[in-house]
Design an enzyme around this catalytic site. Structure first.
Site, PDB file in Angstrom:
ATOM      1  N   TRP A   1       0.833  -1.211   0.000  1.00 46.62           N
ATOM      2  CA  TRP A   1       0.000   0.000   0.000  1.00 46.62           C
ATOM      3  C   TRP A   1       0.860   1.250   0.000  1.00 46.62           C
ATOM      4  O   TRP A   1       0.589   2.217  -0.710  1.00 46.62           O
ATOM      5  CB  TRP A   1      -0.961  -0.008   1.183  1.00 46.62           C
ATOM      6  CG  TRP A   1      -1.948  -1.124   1.123  1.00 46.62           C
ATOM      7  CD1 TRP A   1      -2.069  -2.168   2.000  1.00 46.62           C
ATOM      8  CD2 TRP A   1      -2.965  -1.346   0.116  1.00 46.62           C
ATOM      9  NE1 TRP A   1      -3.089  -2.999   1.599  1.00 46.62           N
ATOM     10  CE2 TRP A   1      -3.647  -2.522   0.460  1.00 46.62           C
ATOM     11  CE3 TRP A   1      -3.337  -0.653  -1.039  1.00 46.62           C
ATOM     12  CZ2 TRP A   1      -4.696  -3.029  -0.307  1.00 46.62           C
ATOM     13  CZ3 TRP A   1      -4.382  -1.165  -1.805  1.00 46.62           C
ATOM     14  CH2 TRP A   1      -5.046  -2.323  -1.439  1.00 46.62           C
TER      15      TRP A   1
ATOM     16  N   ASP B   1      -1.447   7.046   6.170  1.00 49.51           N
ATOM     17  CA  ASP B   1      -2.505   6.104   5.809  1.00 49.51           C
ATOM     18  C   ASP B   1      -2.721   5.226   7.044  1.00 49.51           C
ATOM     19  O   ASP B   1      -1.854   4.430   7.405  1.00 49.51           O
ATOM     20  CB  ASP B   1      -2.042   5.273   4.598  1.00 49.51           C
ATOM     21  CG  ASP B   1      -3.036   4.168   4.228  1.00 49.51           C
ATOM     22  OD1 ASP B   1      -4.034   3.978   4.946  1.00 49.51           O
ATOM     23  OD2 ASP B   1      -2.791   3.488   3.197  1.00 49.51           O
TER      24      ASP B   1
ATOM     25  N   LYS C   1     -11.743  -1.586   7.317  1.00 50.72           N
ATOM     26  CA  LYS C   1     -10.919  -2.447   8.159  1.00 50.72           C
ATOM     27  C   LYS C   1     -11.342  -2.341   9.624  1.00 50.72           C
ATOM     28  O   LYS C   1     -11.497  -3.329  10.293  1.00 50.72           O
ATOM     29  CB  LYS C   1      -9.435  -2.079   8.030  1.00 50.72           C
ATOM     30  CG  LYS C   1      -8.946  -1.903   6.591  1.00 50.72           C
ATOM     31  CD  LYS C   1      -8.594  -3.202   5.921  1.00 50.72           C
ATOM     32  CE  LYS C   1      -8.420  -3.115   4.411  1.00 50.72           C
ATOM     33  NZ  LYS C   1      -7.421  -2.192   3.918  1.00 50.72           N
TER      34      LYS C   1
HETATM   35  C1  LIG Z   1      -6.894  -1.829   2.469  1.00 54.25           C
HETATM   36  C2  LIG Z   1      -5.866  -0.770   2.476  1.00 54.25           C
HETATM   37  C3  LIG Z   1      -5.813   0.214   1.470  1.00 54.25           C
HETATM   38  C4  LIG Z   1      -6.757   0.226   0.297  1.00 54.25           C
HETATM   39  O1  LIG Z   1      -8.008   0.675   0.667  1.00 54.25           O
HETATM   40  P1  LIG Z   1      -9.154   0.868  -0.413  1.00 54.25           P
HETATM   41  O2  LIG Z   1     -10.200   1.564   0.408  1.00 54.25           O
HETATM   42  O3  LIG Z   1      -9.567  -0.476  -0.898  1.00 54.25           O
HETATM   43  O4  LIG Z   1      -8.643   1.717  -1.511  1.00 54.25           O
HETATM   44  C5  LIG Z   1      -4.845   1.186   1.571  1.00 54.25           C
HETATM   45  N1  LIG Z   1      -3.973   1.203   2.584  1.00 54.25           N
HETATM   46  C6  LIG Z   1      -3.971   0.271   3.553  1.00 54.25           C
HETATM   47  C7  LIG Z   1      -2.965   0.327   4.660  1.00 54.25           C
HETATM   48  C8  LIG Z   1      -4.922  -0.743   3.526  1.00 54.25           C
HETATM   49  O5  LIG Z   1      -4.944  -1.678   4.487  1.00 54.25           O
END
Ligand SMILES: *Cc1c(COP(=O)(O)O)cnc(C)c1O
Length: 355
Positions: free
Chosen positions: A99, A166, A190
């Site tokens: 990511w 993030d 998540k």
């Molecule tokens: C799942 C995840 C993403 C992607 O998220 P989306 O909402 O599907 O774009 C980005 N960064 C991290 C750390 C993730 O766990």
């Protein structure tokens, strides 16, 4: 059989959040309309938007001068919105996983990107700590929890330039000093809500500094001005986030979420470290409390499928590791009860006894 959901995302939510969301989809607040069909401009919905804004700020401890947004597009859309809004010349990124790398790649479309450190050569089994961030970078981007590799930056680091994180997979799992960040964002699916909404916490005074023209929908200021309702918001996911925030607050807040996360992780890592078949993949000091990755020791590799079937037959769901790590990954997000982890641990113990 009641399943125990260890999926990495979309993932487990508190039972009462799913029930309340399902109820609202049938009849919202007893008004005789489903949440799915009612106007986002109605006063009943506006009340939710007002409430979730203050609740989010209260539960995370967001100081004055920051806005909280609920947007579409997932965390992946933020990979481009961040540089669009903040990158004038140069940005710094810490490469700690897939990511993080995707975020970095997107930033390159907008300017110079300095990868300050990377653990790619070690298949992202650790968080690099020996690096320096260029003082002339517009911002420094980190991924606090590496969902795929099970590593985590569990503290608010110091950065010489605005820090952007993030936090898709560890938001609300610990107290965060928001004042150390220029921006925090993540997909909700998540640890916060069903899929379909993305949260953004952004420091207002840092916006509007880049010289490029930003398309209306990709400009954070558009959404700040319109209270996340410039266009039709994803009301059902937002509602489930609202219910999760109420649940977190009622349960004792992020301090209690952290206490529970530590208890779950201690239990499972303890078993991984003592069971003769397994070993953890992340280095110990960087182990995630949210995504616990482990594999069969080399000499027992051929038992991997047996354990997977064994655990599946006992109701475990979503424990297959990501293909880039292999083995197993048990995601232990906020809504996972300790009993769920205990059931997995019991399964591992039983496997050890019987194989
Ligand atoms: C799942 C995840 C993403 C992607 O998220 P989306 O909402 O599907 O774009 C980005 N960064 C991290 C750390 C993730 O766990």
């Amino acid at each position: 059989m009641k399943k125990i959901n260890f999926s990495a995302g979309p993932s487990i939510l508190p039972q009462e959040v799913m029930q309340a969301t399902a109820e609202a989809c049938k009849d919202f607040n007893g008004i005789g309309l489903s949440l799915m069909e009612m106007s986002h401009r109605s006063k009943d919905w506006q009340a939710v938007m007002d409430d979730i804004d203050s609740l989010f700020k209260e539960v995370l401890g967001v100081p004055q001068g920051y806005s909280v947004l609920f947007l579409g597009g997932g965390a992946s859309m933020q990979f481009c919105m961040v540089p669009y809004n903040f990158l004038e010349k140069k940005a710094a990124y810490l490469n700690t996983g897939v990511w993080a790398k995707k975020a970095l790649k997107e930033a390159k479309l907008f300017g110079e990107v300095v990868e300050v450190a990377s653990s790619a050569d070690a298949n992202y089994t650790f968080i690099p700590k020996d690096y320096s961030v260029p003082a002339d970078a517009d911002y420094f981007h980190i991924t606090t929890n590496n969902t795929i590799y099970g590593t985590e930056i569990r503290k608010d680091i110091d950065s010489p330039v605005p820090l952007i994180a993030d936090m898709s997979s560890d938001i609300f799992s610990r107290p965060v000093d928001v004042s150390k960040y220029a921006m925090i964002y993540g997909g909700a699916q998540k640890n916060l809500a069903m899929a379909g909404v993305t949260f953004v916490v952004v420091k207002d005074e840092l916006l509007g500094k880049v010289s490029r023209t930003i398309p209306t929908m990709l400009d954070y200021r558009t959404h700040i001005d319109k209270g996340s309702m410039f266009n039709t918001p994803p009301v059902v996911p937002i509602f489930s986030a609202y219910k999760t925030l109420q649940w977190i607050k009622k349960s004792g807040g992020v301090e209690e979420m952290e206490r529970r996360a530590k208890a779950r992780a201690e239990l499972l890592y303890g078993e991984i470290d003592s069971n003769k078949f397994f070993r953890g993949t992340a280095v110990e000091e960087d182990r995630s409390l949210m995504n616990i990755c482990f594999v069969m020791k080399d000499e027992y590799k051929e038992l991997e499928k047996d354990f997977f079937d064994f655990a599946t037959s006992r109701g475990m769901v979503g424990i297959k590791g990501h293909r880039s790590v292999g083995g197993f990954r048990a995601s232990t997000y906020n809504a996972m009860p300790l009993e769920g982890v205990q059931a997995l641990v019991d399964t591992m113990k039983e496997f050890e006894r019987t194989h």
